[in-house]
Write an enzyme that holds these catalytic residues in place. Structure first.
Site, PDB file in Angstrom:
ATOM      1  CG  ASP A  12      -1.963  -1.073   1.215  1.00 34.48           C
ATOM      2  OD1 ASP A  12      -2.383  -1.468   0.112  1.00 34.48           O
ATOM      3  OD2 ASP A  12      -2.334  -1.551   2.296  1.00 34.48           O
ATOM      4  NE  ARG A  92      -1.801   0.755  12.074  1.00 33.78           N
ATOM      5  CZ  ARG A  92      -1.017  -0.019  11.356  1.00 33.78           C
ATOM      6  NH1 ARG A  92       0.123   0.442  10.896  1.00 33.78           N
ATOM      7  NH2 ARG A  92      -1.356  -1.245  11.065  1.00 33.78           N
ATOM      8  CG  ASP A 121      -4.687   0.325  11.152  1.00 33.02           C
ATOM      9  OD1 ASP A 121      -4.738   0.473  12.381  1.00 33.02           O
ATOM     10  OD2 ASP A 121      -4.147  -0.649  10.606  1.00 33.02           O
ATOM     11  CB  SER A 172      -2.716  -7.506   5.370  1.00 29.30           C
ATOM     12  OG  SER A 172      -3.552  -7.039   4.393  1.00 29.30           O
TER      13      SER A 172
HETATM   14  N1  ARG Z   1      -8.171  -5.716  13.573  1.00 29.31           N
HETATM   15  C1  ARG Z   1      -6.967  -5.188  14.127  1.00 29.31           C
HETATM   16  C2  ARG Z   1      -7.058  -3.716  14.353  1.00 29.31           C
HETATM   17  O1  ARG Z   1      -7.956  -3.099  13.878  1.00 29.31           O
HETATM   18  C3  ARG Z   1      -5.738  -5.588  13.352  1.00 29.31           C
HETATM   19  C4  ARG Z   1      -5.590  -5.032  12.025  1.00 29.31           C
HETATM   20  C5  ARG Z   1      -4.420  -5.608  11.356  1.00 29.31           C
HETATM   21  N2  ARG Z   1      -3.935  -4.815  10.286  1.00 29.31           N
HETATM   22  C6  ARG Z   1      -4.396  -4.826   9.058  1.00 29.31           C
HETATM   23  N3  ARG Z   1      -3.777  -4.100   8.210  1.00 29.31           N
HETATM   24  N4  ARG Z   1      -5.414  -5.516   8.679  1.00 29.31           N
HETATM   25  O2  ARG Z   1      -6.245  -3.146  15.026  1.00 29.31           O
END
Ligand code: ARG
Length: 401
Positions: A12, A92, A121, A172
């Site tokens: 990405d 993050r 995210d 991912s």
């Molecule tokens: N579901 C988890 C979260 O929202 C993990 C996400 C993992 N990262 C991803 N790029 N899918 O924090």
């Protein structure tokens, strides 16, 4: 326009470099944070330079991540919906902090991230960027152009961007010191399909020939500070526990998670260090906090984890909750001994200078200091209100619940 991009080196964010240059006519500065992922970050930097970025920065933020984010999560026993140690969410916020610092130094006009419009995210990035630096534009090229992963891979092939994901298995991967997520593709996305065999990186699926092993984890004011009496940095401690416990096959979870907006998603995580440290921390809290503190804190902890998950690091309620959590942690000092067995761990004993265990109050042995008649008198009063209500409802033929 000068843009600072949060760059992981993955699909990405690599696509983002080119999109920012071509569609937004931007000068791109990339920032990669070393958060303890098993990736070649020098290679990621080389790739960015090949794609023509103006400047690339690699920041080692592992110890800051451990002390300021992961150990806060330990103090809050943070498991979103009782399962997810929040590794992806937590780092993050640190990445946003670093990207904003660089954007200010570089006098950039915008910051950018590689999120799609599908996940949680995007909220963590957008909201935190806007709160930390309202003067900066926040760009999310993949989301703005509504690109699918297959379109991204085709774009890479067209533009000569090296792709590190096979088109037939484009999982991912999102990893840091605290844990790892592999998924968002095929059977790994489908809650009716068993956990895929090939997605684990730190947990051994079927450990062979392991004898039981004991380790002691030492805490000071809620923070893990050492193993077996040996003090170490946060990063050393987390990595040591991750490798040891992961080697025993413990520390993964597979469940149906609620997204920020409340839709269901199948997630599989491996987080041996997080599960172990939280289990040990909770065990110590049970020795040093009162029954009332524990039940109330459980609720506070759950709210804290939800805010982190929901993208709301900047919500003032987080620091309000942390004031309470910090206050409770003043007494959470001591050691917890853990037994490791294949596929499981178990706290087996614990000590603390602040222990609330008083033998004569609960011992059934000769040391007992409780006169048994006290129990009888207390029970009479304690149950009186409930007994009265039960009897009255029964008389009125209202079925007692
Ligand atoms: N579901 C988890 C979260 O929202 C993990 C996400 C993992 N990262 C991803 N790029 N899918 O924090």
């Amino acid at each position: 326009m000068k843009v600072v991009l949060a760059y992981s080196g993955g699909l990405d964010t690599s696509v983002c470099i080119k999109l920012l240059q071509e569609k937004y006519k931007a000068e791109v500065i990339t920032v990669t944070c070393d958060v303890g992922q098993h990736e070649d970050l020098d290679e990621a930097g080389e790739k960015a330079k090949k794609l023509g970025v103006k400047k690339h920065l690699l920041l080692d933020v592992k110890e800051e991540l451990a002390q300021e984010y992961l150990f806060k999560a330990v103090k809050a026993n943070a498991l979103y919906e009782d399962y997810y140690p929040l590794h992806s969410a937590l780092h993050r916020y640190l990445i946003v902090k670093k990207v904003v610092e660089i954007a200010k130094q570089e006098k950039a006009e915008a910051v950018a991230h590689g999120n799609t419009g599908l996940g949680n995210d995007q909220m963590r990035y957008d909201i935190t960027f806007k709160a930390f630096a309202p003067e900066l534009k926040v760009l999310a090229p993949i989301r703005e152009m509504n690109l699918t992963r297959e379109q991204e891979i085709d774009y890479c092939i067209k533009k000569g961007i090296p792709v590190n994901r096979p088109k037939d298995k484009p999982y991912s991967i999102d990893e840091n010191l605290w844990g790892c997520f592999v998924g968002d593709y095929g059977d790994a996305e489908d809650p009716t399909k068993d956990t895929p065999e090939d997605i684990f990186r730190t947990v051994v699926r079927n450990p062979k020939g392991k004898e039981s092993l004991f380790i002691t984890i030492d805490f000071e004011s809620g923070v893990p500070i050492g193993i077996n009496g040996q003090r170490m940095t946060g990063v050393e401690l987390i990595q040591k526990i991750r490798d040891l416990v992961g080697g025993y096959g413990y520390g993964w979870v597979d469940f149906t998670e609620d997204t920020v907006v409340g839709t269901k998603i199948r997630q599989t995580y491996e987080s041996p260090a997080a599960f172990t440290l939280i289990k040990a921390h909770l065990d110590l809290e049970k020795l040093v906090l009162t029954k009332r503190e524990l039940t109330f804190k459980h609720f506070i902890d759950k709210r804290w984890a939800e805010l982190i998950f929901d993208g709301l690091w900047v919500e003032p309620l987080r620091s309000d909750l942390e004031s309470f959590i910090e206050e409770t942690q003043k007494v959470v000092t001591g050691s917890v001994k853990i037994m490791l067995l294949p596929n499981m761990i178990m706290p087996v004993s614990r000590t603390s200078p602040n222990s609330l265990y008083i033998k004569k109050l609960t011992s059934y042995g000769p040391e007992s200091g409780v006169r048994q008649i006290m129990g009888q008198h207390f029970t009479e009063l304690w149950g009186a209100g409930s007994i009265v209500a039960y009897q009255i409802r029964k008389e009125k033929n209202e079925k007692p619940k």
